[in-house]
Design a protein around this motif. Structure first.
Motif, short mmCIF file in Angstrom:
data_model
loop_
_atom_site.label_atom_id
_atom_site.label_comp_id
_atom_site.label_asym_id
_atom_site.label_seq_id
_atom_site.Cartn_x
_atom_site.Cartn_y
_atom_site.Cartn_z
N ASN A 1 0.86 -1.19 0.00
CA ASN A 1 0.00 0.00 0.00
C ASN A 1 0.89 1.23 0.00
OD1 ASN A 1 -2.63 -1.36 0.47
ND2 ASN A 1 -1.63 -1.96 2.37
N SER A 2 0.66 2.14 -0.92
CA SER A 2 1.49 3.34 -0.99
C SER A 2 0.80 4.43 -1.78
CB SER A 2 2.83 3.05 -1.69
OG SER A 2 3.75 2.47 -0.83
N VAL A 3 1.24 5.65 -1.52
CA VAL A 3 0.92 6.78 -2.38
C VAL A 3 2.26 7.18 -3.02
CG1 VAL A 3 0.03 9.12 -2.54
CG2 VAL A 3 -0.97 7.51 -0.90
N ILE A 4 2.30 7.09 -4.34
CA ILE A 4 3.52 7.33 -5.11
C ILE A 4 3.33 8.58 -5.94
CG2 ILE A 4 5.13 6.36 -6.79
CD1 ILE A 4 3.78 3.58 -6.10
N ALA A 5 4.30 9.48 -5.87
CA ALA A 5 4.24 10.70 -6.66
C ALA A 5 5.32 10.65 -7.74
CB ALA A 5 4.44 11.93 -5.78
N TYR A 6 5.05 11.37 -8.83
CA TYR A 6 5.97 11.43 -9.97
C TYR A 6 6.13 12.89 -10.38
CZ TYR A 6 4.74 6.51 -10.23
OH TYR A 6 4.53 5.17 -9.93
N ASP B 1 -0.78 17.89 -2.42
CA ASP B 1 -0.27 17.80 -1.05
C ASP B 1 -0.70 16.56 -0.28
OD1 ASP B 1 1.23 20.18 -1.25
OD2 ASP B 1 -0.56 21.37 -0.84
N GLN B 2 -0.99 15.46 -0.99
CA GLN B 2 -1.27 14.21 -0.29
C GLN B 2 0.01 13.74 0.43
OE1 GLN B 2 -1.71 14.80 -3.55
NE2 GLN B 2 -3.69 14.06 -4.22
N PRO B 3 -0.14 13.10 1.58
CA PRO B 3 1.04 12.48 2.22
C PRO B 3 1.57 11.37 1.30
CG PRO B 3 -0.81 12.58 3.75
CD PRO B 3 -1.34 12.96 2.40
N LEU B 4 2.89 11.30 1.16
CA LEU B 4 3.50 10.37 0.22
C LEU B 4 4.36 9.32 0.91
CD1 LEU B 4 4.76 12.99 -2.38
CD2 LEU B 4 2.72 11.56 -2.56
N ASN B 5 4.39 8.13 0.30
CA ASN B 5 5.34 7.10 0.68
C ASN B 5 6.56 7.13 -0.24
OD1 ASN B 5 2.35 5.72 1.00
ND2 ASN B 5 3.68 5.46 2.78
N TRP B 6 6.32 7.57 -1.48
CA TRP B 6 7.38 7.64 -2.50
C TRP B 6 7.18 8.91 -3.32
CZ3 TRP B 6 11.01 3.87 -2.24
CH2 TRP B 6 10.65 2.71 -1.57
N ASP B 7 8.26 9.57 -3.64
CA ASP B 7 8.24 10.74 -4.53
C ASP B 7 9.41 10.56 -5.47
OD1 ASP B 7 8.29 13.17 -5.83
OD2 ASP B 7 8.27 14.38 -4.00
N ILE B 8 9.11 10.18 -6.71
CA ILE B 8 10.12 9.81 -7.69
C ILE B 8 10.25 10.92 -8.72
CG2 ILE B 8 10.83 8.05 -9.35
CD1 ILE B 8 8.85 6.13 -7.84
N ARG B 9 11.48 11.39 -8.93
CA ARG B 9 11.71 12.51 -9.84
C ARG B 9 12.78 12.16 -10.86
NH1 ARG B 9 9.86 17.42 -7.44
NH2 ARG B 9 8.60 16.83 -5.64
N ALA B 10 12.59 12.67 -12.06
CA ALA B 10 13.59 12.60 -13.13
C ALA B 10 13.30 13.74 -14.10
CB ALA B 10 13.54 11.26 -13.85
N GLN B 11 14.29 14.11 -14.87
CA GLN B 11 14.09 15.13 -15.89
C GLN B 11 13.12 14.62 -16.95
OE1 GLN B 11 15.28 18.24 -15.91
NE2 GLN B 11 16.39 17.93 -13.99
N HIS B 12 12.36 15.52 -17.55
CA HIS B 12 11.38 15.15 -18.57
C HIS B 12 11.98 14.28 -19.68
CE1 HIS B 12 8.56 15.77 -21.96
NE2 HIS B 12 7.67 15.65 -20.99
#
Length: 131
Positions: free
Chosen positions: A33-38, A65-76
């Motif tokens: 179970n997770s909330v994952i952001a991109y 602004d949801q609480p996150l378990n994962w926030d994954i970032r990369a350049q476009h």
């Protein structure tokens, strides 16, 4: 194809996530179970989120602004490269080591050490490539 991380794109991502048993069923087996952001590393907030309950993607949309378990970032351009050709575990490891993928929230190292999570993480990029 809809714009990357737009609501329409994320809705398709939900569909593709749930179609892949090596992704959704594998995560269901461990009760994931997770909330994952991109998003993009230069932006303060991620662009979009995905809610996963017991391995299945159940909701997605614009990040508000949801609480996150994962926030994954990369350049476009990097996201587009991975969507064009899904990376393997080695490719993602190199991307992490070289800073091409960043985790603002979440423990990438511990995830990689757990094959029950590492395999599905790689598969999530395959789901993206089908959009």
């Amino acid at each position: 194809m809809a714009d990357l991380f737009s609501p329409a794109w994320m809705a398709r991502f939900v569909e593709e996530w749930n179609k892949d048993p090596e992704l959704s069923d594998a995560l269901a087996q461990i009760g994931f179970n997770s909330v994952i952001a991109y998003g993009y590393p230069e932006e303060e907030k991620p662009r979009a989120f995905l809610v996963v309950q017991n391995g299945k993607a159940t909701a997605s949309g614009v990040y508000t602004d949801q609480p996150l378990n994962w926030d994954i970032r990369a350049q476009h351009p990097q996201w587009l490269k991975w969507i064009e050709k899904s990376p393997g575990m080695t490719g993602l490891g190199m991307a992490f080591t070289t800073g091409k993928i960043k985790f603002k929230v979440g423990d990438y190292a511990s995830m990689l050490k757990d094959p029950r999570m590492a395999g599905p993480f790689v598969k999530s990029f395959s789901a993206m490539s089908k959009i």
